[in-house]
Design an enzyme around this catalytic site. Structure first.
Site, PDB file in Angstrom:
ATOM      1  N   HIS A 221       0.802  -1.234   0.000  1.00 50.15           N
ATOM      2  CA  HIS A 221       0.000   0.000   0.000  1.00 50.15           C
ATOM      3  C   HIS A 221       0.826   1.271   0.000  1.00 50.15           C
ATOM      4  O   HIS A 221       0.303   2.335   0.334  1.00 50.15           O
ATOM      5  CB  HIS A 221      -0.901   0.034   1.236  1.00 50.15           C
ATOM      6  CG  HIS A 221      -1.997  -0.981   1.226  1.00 50.15           C
ATOM      7  ND1 HIS A 221      -3.258  -0.704   0.758  1.00 50.15           N
ATOM      8  CD2 HIS A 221      -2.010  -2.270   1.608  1.00 50.15           C
ATOM      9  CE1 HIS A 221      -4.005  -1.780   0.869  1.00 50.15           C
ATOM     10  NE2 HIS A 221      -3.269  -2.750   1.392  1.00 50.15           N
TER      11      HIS A 221
ATOM     12  N   LYS B 237      -8.449  13.486   4.849  1.00 49.72           N
ATOM     13  CA  LYS B 237      -7.476  12.391   4.815  1.00 49.72           C
ATOM     14  C   LYS B 237      -6.541  12.561   5.992  1.00 49.72           C
ATOM     15  O   LYS B 237      -6.537  13.608   6.642  1.00 49.72           O
ATOM     16  CB  LYS B 237      -6.692  12.395   3.505  1.00 49.72           C
ATOM     17  CG  LYS B 237      -6.088  13.762   3.135  1.00 49.72           C
ATOM     18  CD  LYS B 237      -5.485  13.769   1.746  1.00 49.72           C
ATOM     19  CE  LYS B 237      -6.487  13.951   0.626  1.00 49.72           C
ATOM     20  NZ  LYS B 237      -6.750  12.728  -0.134  1.00 49.72           N
ATOM     21  N   ARG B 238      -5.771  11.501   6.285  1.00 48.86           N
ATOM     22  CA  ARG B 238      -4.778  11.637   7.333  1.00 48.86           C
ATOM     23  C   ARG B 238      -3.853  12.811   7.050  1.00 48.86           C
ATOM     24  O   ARG B 238      -3.613  13.156   5.896  1.00 48.86           O
ATOM     25  CB  ARG B 238      -3.948  10.345   7.425  1.00 48.86           C
ATOM     26  CG  ARG B 238      -4.666   9.246   8.150  1.00 48.86           C
ATOM     27  CD  ARG B 238      -4.983   9.613   9.575  1.00 48.86           C
ATOM     28  NE  ARG B 238      -3.803   9.517  10.394  1.00 48.86           N
ATOM     29  CZ  ARG B 238      -3.634   8.605  11.344  1.00 48.86           C
ATOM     30  NH1 ARG B 238      -4.584   7.732  11.612  1.00 48.86           N
ATOM     31  NH2 ARG B 238      -2.515   8.573  12.040  1.00 48.86           N
TER      32      ARG B 238
ATOM     33  N   LYS C 258       0.955  14.454   1.620  1.00 51.05           N
ATOM     34  CA  LYS C 258      -0.386  14.745   1.110  1.00 51.05           C
ATOM     35  C   LYS C 258      -0.579  16.249   0.877  1.00 51.05           C
ATOM     36  O   LYS C 258      -1.481  16.668   0.184  1.00 51.05           O
ATOM     37  CB  LYS C 258      -1.448  14.206   2.069  1.00 51.05           C
ATOM     38  CG  LYS C 258      -1.450  12.678   2.189  1.00 51.05           C
ATOM     39  CD  LYS C 258      -2.502  12.213   3.191  1.00 51.05           C
ATOM     40  CE  LYS C 258      -2.408  10.730   3.518  1.00 51.05           C
ATOM     41  NZ  LYS C 258      -3.078   9.864   2.538  1.00 51.05           N
TER      42      LYS C 258
ATOM     43  N   THR D 222      -8.423   6.919  -1.519  1.00 51.20           N
ATOM     44  CA  THR D 222      -9.772   6.399  -1.715  1.00 51.20           C
ATOM     45  C   THR D 222     -10.817   7.490  -1.481  1.00 51.20           C
ATOM     46  O   THR D 222     -11.932   7.383  -1.985  1.00 51.20           O
ATOM     47  CB  THR D 222     -10.051   5.197  -0.788  1.00 51.20           C
ATOM     48  OG1 THR D 222      -9.534   5.493   0.519  1.00 51.20           O
ATOM     49  CG2 THR D 222      -9.383   3.935  -1.308  1.00 51.20           C
TER      50      THR D 222
ATOM     51  N   LYS E  91     -14.535   8.316  -3.380  1.00 47.30           N
ATOM     52  CA  LYS E  91     -15.800   8.564  -2.677  1.00 47.30           C
ATOM     53  C   LYS E  91     -16.359   9.925  -3.083  1.00 47.30           C
ATOM     54  O   LYS E  91     -17.568  10.080  -3.301  1.00 47.30           O
ATOM     55  CB  LYS E  91     -15.572   8.531  -1.156  1.00 47.30           C
ATOM     56  CG  LYS E  91     -15.141   7.160  -0.649  1.00 47.30           C
ATOM     57  CD  LYS E  91     -14.489   7.212   0.736  1.00 47.30           C
ATOM     58  CE  LYS E  91     -13.776   5.886   1.023  1.00 47.30           C
ATOM     59  NZ  LYS E  91     -12.855   5.967   2.181  1.00 47.30           N
TER      60      LYS E  91
HETATM   61  O1  B1N Z   1      -3.550   2.732   1.927  1.00 43.59           O
HETATM   62  C1  B1N Z   1      -4.682   3.157   1.160  1.00 43.59           C
HETATM   63  C2  B1N Z   1      -4.230   3.982  -0.033  1.00 43.59           C
HETATM   64  O2  B1N Z   1      -5.368   4.475  -0.711  1.00 43.59           O
HETATM   65  C3  B1N Z   1      -3.344   5.149   0.434  1.00 43.59           C
HETATM   66  O3  B1N Z   1      -2.835   5.808  -0.695  1.00 43.59           O
HETATM   67  C4  B1N Z   1      -2.207   4.618   1.310  1.00 43.59           C
HETATM   68  O4  B1N Z   1      -1.468   5.707   1.822  1.00 43.59           O
HETATM   69  C5  B1N Z   1      -2.782   3.812   2.470  1.00 43.59           C
HETATM   70  C6  B1N Z   1       1.215   1.583   8.150  1.00 43.59           C
HETATM   71  C7  B1N Z   1      -0.358   2.244   6.471  1.00 43.59           C
HETATM   72  N1  B1N Z   1      -0.504   2.839   2.974  1.00 43.59           N
HETATM   73  N2  B1N Z   1       0.139   2.421   4.085  1.00 43.59           N
HETATM   74  C8  B1N Z   1      -0.668   2.582   5.102  1.00 43.59           C
HETATM   75  C9  B1N Z   1      -1.363   2.251   7.411  1.00 43.59           C
HETATM   76  C10 B1N Z   1      -1.091   1.929   8.730  1.00 43.59           C
HETATM   77  C11 B1N Z   1       0.204   1.595   9.098  1.00 43.59           C
HETATM   78  O5  B1N Z   1       0.478   1.269  10.370  1.00 43.59           O
HETATM   79  C12 B1N Z   1       0.942   1.896   6.844  1.00 43.59           C
HETATM   80  N3  B1N Z   1      -1.811   3.104   4.675  1.00 43.59           N
HETATM   81  C13 B1N Z   1      -1.708   3.254   3.358  1.00 43.59           C
HETATM   82  C14 B1N Z   1      -5.454   1.926   0.720  1.00 43.59           C
HETATM   83  O6  B1N Z   1      -4.740   1.218  -0.247  1.00 43.59           O
END
Ligand code: B1N
Length: 809
Positions: free
Chosen positions: A360, A552-553, A558, A660, A664
């Site tokens: 991801h 978003k976060r 970002k 995402t 939406k």
């Molecule tokens: O996953 C989403 C994507 O739409 C986003 O672009 C992407 O930033 C997000 C460590 C993550 N990537 N990595 C994380 C979350 C929690 C953590 O402890 C990494 N989140 C994303 C869905 O594909």
């Protein structure tokens, strides 16, 4: 007694009301006259839940009979959203429930307010997991989601003097009526200890500490079908008799519960980090805990109908949601080799076929690694197994690239040089049959950069599966008005499970009466949002103003900061009466920052400061308002998204894996202003370049700028308006500006002018209200691709090789 058909088929409001009163009476031991708000809410939830149980039982029975191939989705995070609204819709009891409640003099919105969303995730990754479970059930894919039942979910966010303060999310404080406990399905999870030799490669791990995993599950109903799957969440419990009675007797109350506390801390709290790694021992314990419980449960389920390990890979697919559950690869090897006595090669062949891995991110800081020393101490046998996997893998690499030591170093699961570390992404790729990115651009960059060596070695293993979102959650539940209009135009609700049918709205874009109704709905949705914003922040917003949304976060890549710089530029323009390209706008922000992520928190504080500056200025505020809605979560998303006119997707190209919220928002008729990053690229391809506000450097240009030697200061020197903006910002936070002028890791200044000019284009487009509405309708009409149903179909076709199993009835 067996129920042949649903005990609730042909439900009337009378039936529903009677069941609700019965639950109140028998489950809560009270009556309508003396019930508390919680009593009524819990009884309502149980009444709704009961309407899904029969479907679940039939699903489980059909699955048992057919013994199909199952998808087991392993994820450290899930953002399920509220269950009440969902389960009312999916059980088809919305109407009878509302009429029953009305008849009993109860308010459904008051009761919905008591429904707590399980915030068991951080952001997009966790919500994606929930959208995929929803889509799998809706398409009759036999599936189980596995996760951790954190006692505390993602923190609640409030602002104090503009800065984020975090409060614990005690989400089960009043109990969780949606959950079924199965304490007799407990699993045992070991930690620490030592390894003893058995025969050959087979060893015996003697853990030094043992914790119990106790499962509970929640129902995951499909929409428009009979399937009800489950999500199984594990909670850590201390072994029996861990309570030290003698110490308690001696007055050592803390010591008496020490072991219980240590064990139960494993599932105590979700790590509130998004797209970064922090590498704490407890986090690795959580990962191993989840993986062990899930695998043991998967094997238990396999054994209900199968006995031959050669059938395992035919019956089981384990999808790894990022690297967090990747220790499962070592754990399955350990189970097969050490416990089941399989030959290494046979075990490895099974393991590799079973797993698939979704990556991801592209951010190097998000690629998880664990110190070898830590893994050795916590999971000594797993570390040996990883070394052996790596040894055999590197032999394969050496055979392919003879004499190429650099290749071995590049691909090794073990990172050398300094402290040895386990690279979880490498373990994932080596131990899986398929690897996928989450948007076309992301998958391409993964194979070309981050995982390049692997893509060269095994090109057939790499796939793209573009993310998607649940149209049930993010259109039907979030935006009932728009959904009603769409259903009316398309002659039914089939679009909710066949989202490509939204294209049939295209002709309506040229129908002025339809556009009028579309606009009216947006306006009503903005009024709802304005009511919430006023209550939550005290800021009054104009429901006729352009609603400009960034949700978003908070993360530097970002570029929320870029959004803020534009607001400051507008502030100065309006003060100077330079209002040619200004239309009344409401800037809406939502999002949390990781508690330890100082740079993100500074930007958040600046956003709040600028909001005050703008909102309190009598000259500016008629044109420009800014609200930062605290505690962004799924429920808040459902409120904000339907009101949005403009979707801000402005990350630096090459950084956002997919995004995402972009999907939406487009589905709800927002126009996107965005860079060529993540899934923005695919959104623009589909809605058409004319219906998308594109700006900024693309990935090739970003590389070229860096190559030349990026000099942010030059942009400041050249652009008088940018200078004025940064000087204003420096007044509030000098460090932010210093960083921008000297480092600017995410090329904010390089994209500034293009962004601001593009926002002027947005304003001009907004003035043509008919044209804007037309584009808005086309955005919805052409975004059907971004349904998570399509995502699941892609996984089924390219990675899982499973077919639906219809449940009768
Ligand atoms: O996953 C989403 C994507 O739409 C986003 O672009 C992407 O930033 C997000 C460590 C993550 N990537 N990595 C994380 C979350 C929690 C953590 O402890 C990494 N989140 C994303 C869905 O594909």
């Amino acid at each position: 007694m067996t129920y042949v058909t649903s005990p609730h088929s042909g439900d009337t409001p009378g039936d529903f009301g009677r069941d609700l009163l019965s639950n109140l009476y028998y489950q809560r031991g009270t009556t309508l006259e003396s019930a508390s708000a919680q009593d009524t809410y819990h009884s309502l939830a149980l009444t709704v839940r009961n309407r899904l149980v029969d479907r679940y039982i039939r699903t489980a029975a059909a699955h048992y009979r057919a013994n199909p191939r199952f998808i087991y989705y392993l994820s450290a995070e899930y953002m399920l959203g509220k269950q009440l609204d969902q389960n009312l819709l999916y059980s088809g009891t919305e109407d009878s429930a509302h009429r029953a409640l009305e008849g009993l003099g109860l308010s459904s919105s008051d009761l919905d307010a008591l429904d707590v969303e399980p915030g068991l995730g951080n952001g997009g990754l966790g919500r994606l997991a929930a959208c995929l479970l929803d889509a799998m059930a809706s398409q009759d894919i036999p599936a189980v989601g596995y996760g951790i039942r954190y006692d505390f979910g993602i923190f609640k966010q409030a602002f104090q003097d503009g800065g984020q303060v975090e409060r614990p999310d005690d989400w089960t404080f009043y109990g969780n009526p949606w959950e079924f406990h199965a304490s007799d399905d407990q699993q045992t999870v070991g930690f620490y200890g030592h390894v003893e030799p058995l025969d050959g490669v087979r060893k015996s791990w003697v853990p030094g500490e043992v914790v119990l995993g106790e499962p509970s599950h929640m129902l995951v109903p499909g929409y428009g079908t009979s399937t009800v799957n489950i999500i199984r969440l594990w909670r850590a419990r201390a072994a029996r008799e861990s309570f030290d009675l003698s110490r308690f007797g001696a007055g050592q109350y803390g010591e008496a519960v020490e072991e219980i506390v240590r064990s139960e801390n494993i599932s105590k709290v979700l790590y509130p980090d998004d797209s970064t790694e922090l590498g704490r021992e407890l986090r690795l314990k959580q990962q191993h805990f989840l993986v062990t419980c899930a695998l043991r449960d998967i094997v238990r389920r396999f054994r209900l109908r199968n006995s031959d390990w050669d059938d395992f890979a035919g019956k089981v697919v384990i999808q790894l949601n990022d690297t967090h559950p990747v220790m499962a690869i070592a754990e399955l090897m350990r189970m097969l080799v050490d416990e089941e006595g399989l030959e290494w090669d046979r075990a490895w062949s099974i393991t590799r076929r079973v797993f698939a891995y979704t990556c991801h991110t592209l951010l190097p800081e998000a690629l998880e690694t664990w110190p070898v020393a830590l893994v050795q101490r916590l999971l000594p046998r797993h570390m040996e197994i990883i070394f052996l996997i790596n040894h055999l893998f590197l032999q394969e690499v050496a055979a392919r690239y003879p004499g190429d030591d650099a290749k071995l170093r590049e691909l090794s699961i073990i990172q050398e040089g300094g402290e040895q570390r386990v690279r979880m992404a490498h373990l994932a790729v080596v131990g899986s049959s398929a690897v996928n990115g989450v948007a076309e651009l992301h998958s391409r960059l993964l194979a070309a950069t981050t995982l390049r060596g692997f893509a060269e070695l095994w090109p057939g293993r790499f796939h793209n599966v573009t993310n998607g979102v649940s149209p049930r959650r993010f259109v039907r539940l979030a935006n009932p008005r728009l959904s009603g209009l769409i259903s009316e135009r398309l002659g039914g609700q089939a679009w909710l499970t066949d989202l490509d049918r939204l294209v049939e709205l295209e002709p309506a874009a040229d129908d002025s009466a339809f556009r009028e109704r579309w606009r009216e709905i947006k306006r009503l949705n903005r009024e709802d949002l304005a009511r919430h914003a006023l209550a939550a922040t005290g800021v009054a917003i104009d429901p006729d103003a352009l609603c400009d949304v960034m949700i978003k976060r908070f993360h530097e890549y970002k570029r929320q900061l870029l959004r803020v710089l534009h607001v400051v530029a507008q502030y100065h323009r309006i003060r100077r009466d330079q209002v040619v390209d200004v239309v009344p706008r409401t800037i809406v922000f939502g999002g949390k920052a990781a508690p330890g992520y100082y740079a993100a928190k500074r930007i958040m504080r600046l956003a709040n400061t600028v909001a005050d500056l703008v909102n309190e200025d009598p000259v500016v505020s008629p044109y420009l308002k800014m609200v930062f809605l605290p505690d962004y979560n799924v429920s808040r998303a459902q409120l904000i998204i339907p009101a949005a006119d403009l979707s801000e997707q402005i990350s630096l190209a090459g950084k956002e894996a997919s995004g995402t919220s972009n999907m939406k928002l487009a589905l709800n008729g927002a126009l996107t202003i965005g860079t060529l990053d993540g899934a923005n690229v695919e959104i623009r391809d589909r809605v058409g370049a004319d219906n998308f506000f594109l700006f900024g450097l693309d990935t090739t240009e970003v590389a070229a700028v860096r190559e030349r030697g990026y000099d942010p200061r030059a942009y400041y020197d050249r652009d008088a308006e940018l200078r004025e903006v940064l000087d204003t910002v420096a007044h509030y936070d000098k460090d932010i500006v210093d960083d921008l002028l000297h480092r600017d890791e995410y090329l904010t200044l390089a994209d500034y002018r293009a962004y601001v000019d593009c926002q002027d284009q947005v304003a001009r487009a907004w003035r043509d209200r008919e044209g804007w509405t037309r584009t808005s309708i086309l955005n919805t009409a052409r975004s059907g691709f971004f349904s998570s149903d399509r995502t699941v179909r892609d996984y089924c076709r390219d990675i899982w090789h499973v077919t639906p199993l219809r449940i009768d009835g």
